[in-house]
Design an enzyme around this catalytic site. Structure first.
Site: not given
Length: 521
Positions: A141, A236-237, A367
């Site tokens: 998002w 892609e994390l 994160e």
């Protein structure tokens, strides 16, 4: 595709809670139908060739230019971003189309490898690049228009049909992009389906290649599903990107760059600066400069007037993650130098500087994806590198130094997929280099020159005889001692070194083993 009986998802502006739209929550049957339709149309799209496909991408580029202001409105409406942060997405997508339209043909041209041996010169060798029929792209998002473009344009130029499943939090921008593809009259090989987690799982199950951008937790689940089905994928994390500020750096530039790199889009970028390591001799001065930069930022709900620098977080849940990280740090001894709390309006969280932090705190290990800048003093570059590498993540990093060679040397010691020296986000807008993570930050990469489009292709090897073909190749049946010796002697003569090149008249008998200690029962 009928959406009459589908449930809908209501989309709200996180800055003020207003309902700004709704989208269908597509089920697995709708996904399967869409994939079947895309697969049936893909061969014709592939047959257009790179130049034919580029014509349609360039028409979409025109559409993006003509509709850029409206798309920025849509992005703001579903994300609560500032105008400044939202307005970069459409121009970046336009730039990306130009890159792939200009380069795809060269990147996809057949290769003609040189044979590894003189014997191999009897064949002409070809490597071709054939697209996966249907590529599924699942996006997060934070960049609701740009993230689908990052991957869909390369896959389309490769000759694949594309199904995009955007985040259910911010699907309106991707839906607008799909509408643009329809409005230009392009072949129906690009589809956007909206929905939640079940829709995403159905996409993973149905397509021929999966590109996912998002959390490490979801990435693991997708990797497991793809592994079971042997579906190729790229992930892609998450990231926990460090910044290293050395004593010889231009501290004013470093402070300004780290503020932008850490707080762009309210810190909601995969390569946001989330940890700052500063050499002791300049720690106090850098901290003063950093604080002054953050203090000047304007924080609030923006319209079209560029009145604010930092906007809202995309979800209430994300706001709670940021609050938890700040509270955990304070409980473990950290100090809040600036900010540190939600504003009480919408999903806004104050831009926050944390000091006296260490690696026992979640703000340095998990994160955050929010507007926080934890700053830690280090003795020297070796300690900075050690702490920067002390992470489960490895997406990107920044190094700030007055010595570019030193910066490059440090970059080569960092366990991340990309390093920007004296800059932030530079790798994100340079499409000739790869964008991918190490460790738990992903598998594979996005863009990166030829690799960025060939990832959506299957390599095919073709061998073609040179000159007149023999009636029978030397090693074809029936077995023949003479032909076997001829071939193996030729191979030894070409490949072996020194006297070993000479053919032997008689094979030496194997030495008889008299050590029975290793004989198995």
């Amino acid at each position: 595709m009928s959406t009459t009986n589908l449930r809908t998802i209501e989309i709200r502006n996180p800055a003020d809670g207003r309902t700004v739209g709704s989208v269908p929550d597509h089920d697995a049957d709708a996904v399967a139908d869409a994939v079947r339709a895309l697969r049936s149309r893909q061969p014709e799209w592939e047959a257009l060739g790179p130049r034919g496909r580029a014509k349609w991408l360039l028409r979409l580029q025109d559409w993006l230019i003509d509709n850029g202001a409206h798309l920025t409105d849509v992005i703001q409406s579903e994300t609560g971003k500032t105008r400044f942060d939202a307005e970069i997405e459409a121009p970046a997508a336009i730039d990306l189309i130009k890159y792939w339209a200009r380069n795809a043909e060269a990147f996809l041209t057949d290769e003609h490898p040189k044979p590894h041996s003189p014997i191999g010169r009897t064949k002409r060798l070809i490597t071709t690049f054939r697209p996966h029929p249907v590529v599924g792209i699942i996006t997060p998002w934070n960049l609701p228009l740009l993230n689908p473009c990052f991957d869909a344009f390369a896959a389309l130029m490769a000759g694949a049909a594309v199904l995009v499943k955007p985040s259910e939090v911010t699907p309106l921008s991707a839906v607008a992009l799909g509408r643009g593809w329809t409005e230009i009259g392009a072949p129906r090989v690009f589809t956007v389906l909206t929905g939640g987690g079940d829709t995403g799982r159905a996409v993973v199950d149905a397509v021929d290649y999966v590109q996912f951008t998002g959390s490490t937790k979801t990435g693991r689940a997708i990797a497991a599903a793809c592994g079971t089905a042997l579906t190729p994928y790229s992930l892609e994390l998450g990231g926990k990107d460090p910044a290293i500020v050395l004593a010889d750096a231009d501290l004013e530039r470093a402070a300004a760059g780290i503020v932008y790199g850490g707080l762009f889009n309210a810190g909601q970028a995969c390569i946001s600066v989330e940890r700052v390591y500063v050499e002791a001799p300049v720690y106090d001065r850098f901290l003063a400069l950093l604080t002054a930069e953050v203090r000047r930022l304007r924080h609030g709900r923006d319209g079209r007037e560029f009145a604010f620098d930092i906007g809202a977080l995309a979800t209430r849940a994300q706001c709670e993650i940021v609050r938890r990280h700040v509270d955990d740090a304070v409980a473990r001894g950290a100090r809040i130098l600036l900010g540190g709390k939600p504003t009480g309006v919408g999903t806004f969280f104050e831009p926050t500087i944390l000091v006296d932090v260490d690696h026992t705190m979640s703000c340095l290990t998990e994160e955050t994806f929010g507007p926080t800048l934890p700053v830690l003093k280090v003795a020297d570059e070796d300690e900075a590198i050690r702490l920067a590498n002390d992470s489960a993540y490895g997406l990107s990093a920044t190094v700030w130094t007055g010595d570019r060679r030193r910066g490059e040397r440090i970059a080569r010691r960092l366990e991340v997929g990309a390093v920007n020296i004296n800059d932030a986000f530079a790798n994100l807008v340079n499409f000739a280099i790869p964008m991918g993570g190490w460790k738990q930050s992903g598998i594979g990469a996005r863009w990166g020159g030829a690799a960025g489009i060939r990832k959506y292709c299957r390599q095919q090897a073709i061998t073609v005889p040179r000159g007149p073909a023999l009636k029978r190749e030397p090693l074809w049946y029936p077995a023949s001692r003479w032909r076997s010796r001829f071939v193996t002697t030729a191979m030894r003569a070409v490949d072996a070194r020194g006297l070993r090149r000479l053919p032997l008249r008689r094979a030496r008998p194997a030495r008889r083993c008299t050590d029975y200690s290793t004989r198995q029962p």
